[in-house]
Design a protein around this motif. Structure first.
Motif, PDB file in Angstrom:
ATOM      1  N   PRO A 318       0.802  -1.234   0.000  1.00 42.25           N
ATOM      2  CA  PRO A 318       0.000   0.000   0.000  1.00 42.25           C
ATOM      3  C   PRO A 318       0.825   1.270   0.000  1.00 42.25           C
ATOM      4  CG  PRO A 318      -0.167  -1.190   2.097  1.00 42.25           C
ATOM      5  CD  PRO A 318       0.496  -2.102   1.144  1.00 42.25           C
ATOM      6  N   ASP A 319       1.946   1.293   0.736  1.00 42.71           N
ATOM      7  CA  ASP A 319       2.772   2.508   0.760  1.00 42.71           C
ATOM      8  C   ASP A 319       3.374   2.802  -0.608  1.00 42.71           C
ATOM      9  OD1 ASP A 319       2.232   2.801   3.433  1.00 42.71           O
ATOM     10  OD2 ASP A 319       4.078   1.821   4.096  1.00 42.71           O
ATOM     11  N   VAL A 320       3.877   1.756  -1.272  1.00 45.70           N
ATOM     12  CA  VAL A 320       4.428   1.920  -2.614  1.00 45.70           C
ATOM     13  C   VAL A 320       3.331   2.336  -3.584  1.00 45.70           C
ATOM     14  CG1 VAL A 320       5.573   0.746  -4.531  1.00 45.70           C
ATOM     15  CG2 VAL A 320       6.289   0.286  -2.180  1.00 45.70           C
ATOM     16  N   ALA A 321       2.169   1.706  -3.461  1.00 43.60           N
ATOM     17  CA  ALA A 321       1.052   2.036  -4.353  1.00 43.60           C
ATOM     18  C   ALA A 321       0.657   3.500  -4.212  1.00 43.60           C
ATOM     19  CB  ALA A 321      -0.140   1.130  -4.051  1.00 43.60           C
ATOM     20  N   LEU A 322       0.640   4.017  -2.978  1.00 42.63           N
ATOM     21  CA  LEU A 322       0.268   5.423  -2.759  1.00 42.63           C
ATOM     22  C   LEU A 322       1.242   6.353  -3.471  1.00 42.63           C
ATOM     23  CD1 LEU A 322      -1.456   7.588  -1.435  1.00 42.63           C
ATOM     24  CD2 LEU A 322      -0.028   7.363   0.632  1.00 42.63           C
ATOM     25  N   SER A 323       2.538   6.093  -3.329  1.00 46.22           N
ATOM     26  CA  SER A 323       3.519   6.955  -3.991  1.00 46.22           C
ATOM     27  C   SER A 323       3.391   6.872  -5.506  1.00 46.22           C
ATOM     28  CB  SER A 323       4.931   6.570  -3.553  1.00 46.22           C
ATOM     29  OG  SER A 323       5.266   5.270  -4.001  1.00 46.22           O
ATOM     30  N   GLN A 324       3.011   5.708  -6.022  1.00 48.18           N
ATOM     31  CA  GLN A 324       2.895   5.538  -7.467  1.00 48.18           C
ATOM     32  C   GLN A 324       1.663   6.254  -8.024  1.00 48.18           C
ATOM     33  OE1 GLN A 324       3.063   1.245  -7.724  1.00 48.18           O
ATOM     34  NE2 GLN A 324       5.290   1.249  -8.011  1.00 48.18           N
ATOM     35  N   VAL A 325       0.522   6.146  -7.334  1.00 55.20           N
ATOM     36  CA  VAL A 325      -0.682   6.807  -7.856  1.00 55.20           C
ATOM     37  C   VAL A 325      -0.568   8.315  -7.712  1.00 55.20           C
ATOM     38  CG1 VAL A 325      -2.154   4.802  -7.476  1.00 55.20           C
ATOM     39  CG2 VAL A 325      -1.936   6.513  -5.668  1.00 55.20           C
ATOM     40  N   LEU A 326       0.166   8.776  -6.697  1.00 50.75           N
ATOM     41  CA  LEU A 326       0.381  10.219  -6.576  1.00 50.75           C
ATOM     42  C   LEU A 326       1.145  10.759  -7.773  1.00 50.75           C
ATOM     43  CD1 LEU A 326       1.279  10.562  -2.787  1.00 50.75           C
ATOM     44  CD2 LEU A 326      -0.663  11.646  -3.958  1.00 50.75           C
ATOM     45  N   ALA A 327       2.038   9.929  -8.331  1.00 47.53           N
ATOM     46  CA  ALA A 327       2.817  10.367  -9.493  1.00 47.53           C
ATOM     47  C   ALA A 327       1.945  10.533 -10.731  1.00 47.53           C
ATOM     48  CB  ALA A 327       3.929   9.354  -9.771  1.00 47.53           C
ATOM     49  N   LEU A 328       0.744   9.979 -10.710  1.00 47.05           N
ATOM     50  CA  LEU A 328      -0.156  10.086 -11.865  1.00 47.05           C
ATOM     51  C   LEU A 328      -1.010  11.344 -11.821  1.00 47.05           C
ATOM     52  CD1 LEU A 328      -1.251   6.333 -12.040  1.00 47.05           C
ATOM     53  CD2 LEU A 328       0.433   7.501 -13.475  1.00 47.05           C
ATOM     54  N   GLY A 329      -0.863  12.153 -10.758  1.00 47.27           N
ATOM     55  CA  GLY A 329      -1.569  13.428 -10.684  1.00 47.27           C
ATOM     56  C   GLY A 329      -3.069  13.272 -10.570  1.00 47.27           C
ATOM     57  N   ASP A 330      -3.798  14.190 -11.240  1.00 43.73           N
ATOM     58  CA  ASP A 330      -5.262  14.176 -11.144  1.00 43.73           C
ATOM     59  C   ASP A 330      -5.903  13.245 -12.172  1.00 43.73           C
ATOM     60  OD1 ASP A 330      -4.772  15.547 -13.462  1.00 43.73           O
ATOM     61  OD2 ASP A 330      -6.025  17.287 -12.974  1.00 43.73           O
ATOM     62  N   GLY A 331      -5.082  12.403 -12.809  1.00 41.33           N
ATOM     63  CA  GLY A 331      -5.624  11.493 -13.813  1.00 41.33           C
ATOM     64  C   GLY A 331      -5.902  10.112 -13.263  1.00 41.33           C
ATOM     65  N   VAL A 332      -6.032   9.982 -11.934  1.00 40.77           N
ATOM     66  CA  VAL A 332      -6.257   8.668 -11.336  1.00 40.77           C
ATOM     67  C   VAL A 332      -7.391   8.720 -10.330  1.00 40.77           C
ATOM     68  CG1 VAL A 332      -4.506   9.090  -9.565  1.00 40.77           C
ATOM     69  CG2 VAL A 332      -5.178   6.750 -10.089  1.00 40.77           C
ATOM     70  N   GLU A 333      -8.188   7.672 -10.321  1.00 38.46           N
ATOM     71  CA  GLU A 333      -9.215   7.455  -9.301  1.00 38.46           C
ATOM     72  C   GLU A 333      -9.034   6.030  -8.780  1.00 38.46           C
ATOM     73  OE1 GLU A 333     -14.069   7.033  -8.730  1.00 38.46           O
ATOM     74  OE2 GLU A 333     -13.245   7.597 -10.687  1.00 38.46           O
TER      75      GLU A 333
END
Length: 356
Positions: A318-333
């Motif tokens: 989960p911690d790695v996933a959070l950092s990865q989805v943050l890198a996608l900006g506002d294009g992720v839900e």
């Protein structure tokens, strides 16, 4: 080894006609003292060369004299195949002087102009394979292991960390045998004068050596199972007299590639479901593991009316996933799991509050 170097020295003098002892030492990657001994040996063998003192002096070969000894040895031919790997790799394998001799022989066979152009390559191009901030790892037994790989001889080694007053250690695997005699007839671990040695003992069939981003690995067979051992974690290694039968169908490059892929995938044990914009989907391969990105894109749903697509993304946690989805900006839900969706929302609120 020395006969090959003498031939290389002779061929180099044949090509340039005159060179200083220092120049010859640099060319053959040996000491100046070794060059003087080799010159004396060639003179004793009847080769018409002599030395001249002074700034314009050096070692000279009689005009018009040539030798037909220009063939490569088996070791030199093998070293040529590794020249592109760089001097660190050749040095670690104990092939630096052999490669220098092979290079000298080849240059000696070229006409003057192509020989000069080939010589300029080393001055104008350099391969530095390890990445930035890579600290060179001590591998005192690399040459020994390379010798065993070449000769097809079994190796007794110890594998793991040696620590002083510290019971922490890395084992070859979680299922490694406890300290005590092994079926191979060697101890699995020991304590000696305050040093905690929790390395495991192995008798292996060395199949190959791999240099990955400046780090060396031994690929070897143990009781029918082929696995890799980081050479920097081998504190002891000795070559046995007995040989082994190398598997006819073993391909080192193919095995390493498959093993690397399997290891990378084994780390991706946690998954999440995401809805991505077209831009985020394109940027996915830059934000997450390449294997995970490839699998996620391959299994993506059909685009909705806005062009967004749903993907299943494998990640390390989960911690790695959070950092990865943050890198996608506002294009992720985040659609699932809820803990990741909540963590992303909370992080977004903190970012918004800090930048309000």
């Amino acid at each position: 080894m020395r006969s090959s170097r003498l031939t290389a020295l002779l061929l180099h003098l044949q090509a340039v006609r005159r060179a200083t002892a220092a120049e010859l030492a640099a060319e053959l990657e040996v000491s100046v003292r070794t060059v003087h001994r080799d010159i004396a040996a060639l003179q004793d063998a009847g080769v018409p060369l002599w030395t001249e003192p002074g700034r314009a002096g050096g070692v000279r070969l009689m005009d018009g004299w040539r030798t037909s000894l220009d063939g490569l040895t088996g070791d030199e031919a093998a070293a040529l195949l590794l020249l592109g790997a760089g001097p660190e790799v050749l040095g670690g394998l104990g092939l630096a002087s052999v490669a220098a001799a092979a290079r000298t022989k080849i240059l000696a066979t070229l006409p003057p102009r192509p020989r000069a152009q080939a010589g300029q390559v080393r001055q104008r191009f350099l391969l530095d394979a390890p990445g930035w901030f890579h600290r060179e790892e001590a591998v005192p037994h690399l040459a020994t292991l390379a010798e065993a790989v070449w000769a097809g001889r079994r190796v007794d080694l110890r594998y793991g960390d040696l620590r002083y007053g510290d019971l922490r250690y890395r084992r070859e695997s979680a299922a490694a045998a406890p300290p005590g005699p092994s079926p191979d007839g060697v101890d699995q671990g020991r304590v000696d004068q305050g040093r905690v040695d929790q390395s495991v003992a192995r008798r292996v069939d060395p199949l190959g050596l791999v240099c990955k981003a400046g780090t060396w690995y031994l690929v070897a067979r143990h009781r029918g199972d082929v696995r890799s051992y980081r050479v920097g974690r081998i504190p002891q290694a000795s070559v046995r007299a007995e040989t082994f039968d190398r598997p006819d169908d073993f391909d080192l490059a193919a095995w390493w590639r498959a093993g690397s892929d399997e290891f990378a995938r084994s780390l991706l044990r946690w998954s999440c479901r995401l809805r991505l914009s077209p831009a985020a989907l394109r940027g996915l391969r830059h934000a997450v593991d390449p294997f995970a990105a490839r699998d996620a894109i391959a299994g993506a749903s059909a685009p909705d009316g806005a062009g967004w697509r749903v993907v299943e993304l494998a990640t390390e946690g989960p911690d790695v996933a959070l950092s990865q989805v943050l890198a996608l900006g506002d294009g992720v839900e985040v659609l699932a799991p809820e803990e990741l969706r909540a963590a992303l929302a909370e992080t977004g609120r903190r970012i918004a509050a800090r930048n309000a």
